[in-house]
Design an enzyme around this catalytic site. Structure first.
Site, mmCIF file in Angstrom:
data_model
loop_
_atom_site.group_PDB
_atom_site.id
_atom_site.type_symbol
_atom_site.label_atom_id
_atom_site.label_comp_id
_atom_site.label_asym_id
_atom_site.label_seq_id
_atom_site.Cartn_x
_atom_site.Cartn_y
_atom_site.Cartn_z
ATOM 1 N N ASP A 49 0.765 -1.148 -0.008
ATOM 2 C CA ASP A 49 0.145 -0.017 0.083
ATOM 3 C C ASP A 49 0.868 1.186 0.124
ATOM 4 O O ASP A 49 0.302 2.251 -0.475
ATOM 5 C CB ASP A 49 -0.912 0.037 1.202
ATOM 6 C CG ASP A 49 -0.297 0.027 2.428
ATOM 7 O OD1 ASP A 49 1.097 -0.189 2.730
ATOM 8 O OD2 ASP A 49 -0.877 -0.098 3.569
ATOM 9 N N ARG A 278 -5.159 4.429 6.045
ATOM 10 C CA ARG A 278 -5.432 4.065 4.601
ATOM 11 C C ARG A 278 -6.667 5.137 3.832
ATOM 12 O O ARG A 278 -7.176 5.869 4.776
ATOM 13 C CB ARG A 278 -5.694 2.700 4.328
ATOM 14 C CG ARG A 278 -4.695 1.904 5.005
ATOM 15 C CD ARG A 278 -3.843 1.727 3.887
ATOM 16 N NE ARG A 278 -4.604 1.095 2.677
ATOM 17 C CZ ARG A 278 -4.594 -0.028 2.415
ATOM 18 N NH1 ARG A 278 -4.527 -1.189 3.161
ATOM 19 N NH2 ARG A 278 -5.584 -0.479 1.273
ATOM 20 N N TYR A 286 -0.230 -3.675 11.493
ATOM 21 C CA TYR A 286 0.544 -4.629 11.018
ATOM 22 C C TYR A 286 1.013 -5.290 12.762
ATOM 23 O O TYR A 286 1.348 -4.288 13.318
ATOM 24 C CB TYR A 286 1.935 -4.112 10.687
ATOM 25 C CG TYR A 286 2.065 -3.919 9.114
ATOM 26 C CD1 TYR A 286 1.997 -5.085 8.329
ATOM 27 C CD2 TYR A 286 2.079 -2.720 8.524
ATOM 28 C CE1 TYR A 286 1.933 -4.849 7.108
ATOM 29 C CE2 TYR A 286 2.039 -2.617 7.216
ATOM 30 C CZ TYR A 286 2.021 -3.535 6.388
ATOM 31 O OH TYR A 286 2.171 -3.330 4.974
ATOM 32 N N PRO A 361 7.277 -6.227 5.404
ATOM 33 C CA PRO A 361 6.460 -5.209 4.668
ATOM 34 C C PRO A 361 6.335 -3.876 5.431
ATOM 35 O O PRO A 361 5.689 -3.036 4.939
ATOM 36 C CB PRO A 361 5.138 -6.057 4.520
ATOM 37 C CG PRO A 361 4.990 -6.647 5.734
ATOM 38 C CD PRO A 361 6.435 -7.219 5.946
#
Ligand code: FAD
Length: 671
Positions: A49, A278, A286, A361
């Site tokens: 993302d 987001r 996470y 990530p």
């Protein structure tokens, strides 16, 4: 090109971010290419993302950054939360998410599915390249003896076209109650299904067609389990850790005050959480899944559920509360930090993206670095295929990108350790992580994570001092002057433009119509090289004389510009000249500059988009470009930019012979 045709210039395997970037270059440079993917659909939600500011600059050079900018969530502040003396989490610091002024863009987040959509739309607009889905390679034969013969097709690939039945991935093991979609089947903790797909296809009488094609070049962008890498016998080197991380995309219901900030939360003894706000009210969490470490045994993926990931997050952020009604996507990851030993086979078959590096990530680098691998490679292959450059430039793919992958792994290693560790109770607590050290790493890491710090070493296309002129095979490929000295230009002439780094951007005005532009907007990814003429104060007669002399040298019929431009094409089709001067706009005329600086065509007249000025605009202030670029207006200089906007050479306005030698080092003479 339709399936069934047996020859293609470039075959791209995998239509994730890296493969789509490679295809985009082929589309812009008019290369015959095919791109295949084993999956039946693109990604629709979840997965990567974060987009670095450098990635946005690249998107802008292809013309679709505005779509990302509009839809994405903009990341402006990072909040660090740590335990206080009583063990309760509290906000300890706020730092800017993107270091101010390093780019005209700031970091944003938008899920991978939208990014893939923008690439697909762009491919459609500029070419007839479409992603062929449900197609995967079954066999690869490479004739090494033909590798250096530019016109040959040394790669034979058999492709299997899957039927509908094989196309739908098996998600039966997903244990997800609320999520519309889970990403476990694509995660690295699930076994790769490539061999399984091929086996099933070979036993299925209804399977689609099989075809064999010949290719000049092949790019394996087929992800962490890369089939292409396996065929070449290359390995990823590094660690596969036992740490498993859960990822949850939810619309949170919470009283945590910084839920719309990017947060790194370290609890005293209940793990860490990274919060990424987001688009569309979503928030990504996470979470390190301390309860599912493998400890040598095989990880049971059915242990991992969205509920379990949420519970871990709840413990970390207590006494604040968090839950959700809507979960958009979730997955779990096993962290491995590994880099490929080789990025290409004879500079004919290349690997890019996750196929040559994997890491955690959390720093939001995976998709960015993967796309930037392909961004580095695509124009080089296209230039060789179009007959502009010789094959020597292809070696710079590995020399430039492997070092970036290694830097990324080192960064990720440090960042992951600091993020995953328990906070130190005090200075005597050596097993704990110092929160000061974490903040320091975060701040320093921000420069790296922006993507603008990339600095390619010396090579045939980067004229500067340094050891990296030694390519992988030990050859010194740097270009030499007649006296044997290396062509390295004179980088001091532009203090803030660094050879090997991307050209920074400042506002300049178009001389012809006074419109302000960010200079980077002129640097489109269309495969062209550029010479930026910092003409300086041309109101000064002696400075203007230097510029006129430069114009005469460039316009001479035996100049390097003419030698490298195919007859019958416009003089800016291979190398474009862009000028920025520093005299008052209103006291200067476009036609004061030599014609070659604003070429004339029979059909379109003069080119009004080549000469710019560092002056005050009517509505958007003054860009102070000379000051910001660190160029003395009394002297000026020349800067050569590669098609990917990285600086190849910097030198004096009179150094035309040295620029010519720079280009002679890798360009193919056309006249
Ligand atoms: P991929 O995106 O993996 O694309 C590879 C493509 O190749 C796929 O479309 C696949 O279907 C296709 N393919 C594979 N094998 C074959 C074959 N044999 N034949 C034909 N096609 C094939 N990064 C972040 O920055 N942030 C995140 O939050 C994040 N979350 C992730 C979650 C998951 C589950 C995964 C798997 C990755 C995540 N990443 C994240 C990493 C990021 O998605 C990758 O770094 C990035 O997608 C790499 O791009 P790529 O094009 O190299 O590979």
């Amino acid at each position: 090109m339709a399936p069934g045709d047996s020859k293609i210039d470039v075959l791209i395997v995998g239509a994730g971010p890296a493969g789509l970037m490679a295809a985009t270059w082929m589309a812009r440079c008019g290369i015959r290419a095919r791109i295949i993917d084993k999956r039946g659909t693109k990604i629709f939600n979840g997965q990567a993302d974060g987009l670095q500011c450098r990635t946005l600059e690249i998107f802008d050079s292809f013309g679709f950054a505005d779509r990302v900018w509009k839809e994405s969530n903009h990341m402006l502040e990072i909040c660090l939360w740590n335990p206080d003396a009583d063990g309760n989490i509290r906000r300890s610091d706020r730092i800017p998410d993107t270091i101010p002024k390093i780019s005209r863009f700031q970091q944003v987040v938008l899920h991978q599915g939208r990014i893939e959509r923008f690439f697909l739309d762009s491919l459609k607009e500029h070419s007839d390249i479409t992603v062929e889905r449900g197609v995967l390679p079954e066999a690869l034969i490479f004739d090494e003896s033909l590798a250096e013969d530019v016109d040959t097709y040394p790669i034979d690939v058999t492709l299997q076209h899957l039927s509908e039945e094989e196309l739908n991935p098996d998600q039966s093991q997903a244990t997800n109650g609320t999520a519309k979609s889970d990403g476990l089947f694509r995660s690295n903790i699930s076994a790769d299904d490539t061999d399984d797909l091929l086996n099933r296809a070979s036993q299925n009488a209804k399977t689609g067609t099989r075809e064999t094609i010949k290719a000049k070049y092949m790019i394996g962008c087929d992800g962490a389990h890369s089939w292409t890498r396996r065929q070449l016998g290359y390995k990823l080197e590094g660690e596969q850790t036992d740490y498993v991380w859960g990822v949850l995309d939810i619309i949170p219901i919470t009283d945590f005050p910084d839920i719309r900030m990017r947060c790194a939360i370290h609890s005293a003894s209940s793990g860490s959480v990274m919060v990424i706000p987001r688009e569309n009210k979503l928030v990504r969490l996470y979470i390190q899944m301390t309860t599912t470490e493998r400890g040598g045994g095989k990880l049971d993926r059915s242990n991992i559920t969205p509920q379990m990931i949420l519970e871990c997050a709840q413990k970390t952020i207590a006494p604040y509360k968090i839950t959700y009604d809507y979960c958009d996507w979730w997955t779990a990851y096993q962290i491995g930090q590994r880099v490929g030993s080789e990025f290409s086979k004879n500079e004919r078959i290349f690997l890019a993206g996750d196929a040559v590096h994997t890491h955690s990530p959390k720093a939001g680098q995976g998709m960015n670095v993967s796309m930037q691998d392909a961004y580095n490679l695509g124009w080089k292959i296209a230039s060789v295929l179009n007959g502009t450059a010789n094959r020597s430039i292809l070696k710079t793919y590995q020399s430039e990108r492997r070092r970036i992958a290694q830097d990324l792994i080192a960064f990720d290693h440090k960042f992951s350790r600091l993020f995953s560790g328990r906070p130190a109770k005090d200075v005597m607590d050596e097993a704990g992580i110092s929160m000061e050290e974490f903040k320091d790493a975060f701040e320093k890491g921000n420069m790296f994570a922006s993507g603008v710090a990339v600095n390619y070493g010396a090579s045939v296309i980067v004229a500067k001092d340094g050891d990296a002129a030694e390519q992988g095979d030990g050859t010194d490929v740097s270009v030499k002057n007649p006296n044997g000295a290396r062509v390295i230009g004179n980088a001091k002439l532009a203090r803030n433009i660094k050879t090997g780094m991307r050209m920074p951007s400042f506002q300049v005005l178009n001389q012809a119509d006074a419109r302000p532009w960010q200079f980077q907007e002129m640097l489109k990814s269309d495969g062209r090289w550029r010479i930026v003429v910092f003409a300086g104060d041309v109101a000064n007669a002696s400075q203007m004389k230097r510029i006129k002399n430069l114009g005469s040298s460039l316009a001479a019929k035996d100049s390097f510009l003419y030698r490298f431009t195919p007859p019958g094409t416009s003089i800016d089709s291979i190398i474009e000249i862009l000028t920025i001067h520093s005299s008052p706009r209103s006291e200067t005329e476009l036609f004061d500059f030599p014609d070659i600086f604003h070429p004339y065509s029979e059909k379109e007249g003069w080119d009004y988009w080549k000469v710019y000025v560092d002056d005050m605009s009517y509505h958007e202030g003054h860009g102070h470009a000379y000051e910001n670029y660190g160029v003395d207006p009394g002297k000026g200089c020349l800067v050569v930019l590669r098609p990917d906007q990285y600086v190849g050479w910097i030198g004096e306005i009179e150094d035309v012979a040295e620029i010519a030698r720079y280009f002679e080092g890798f360009m193919v003479q056309r006249t």
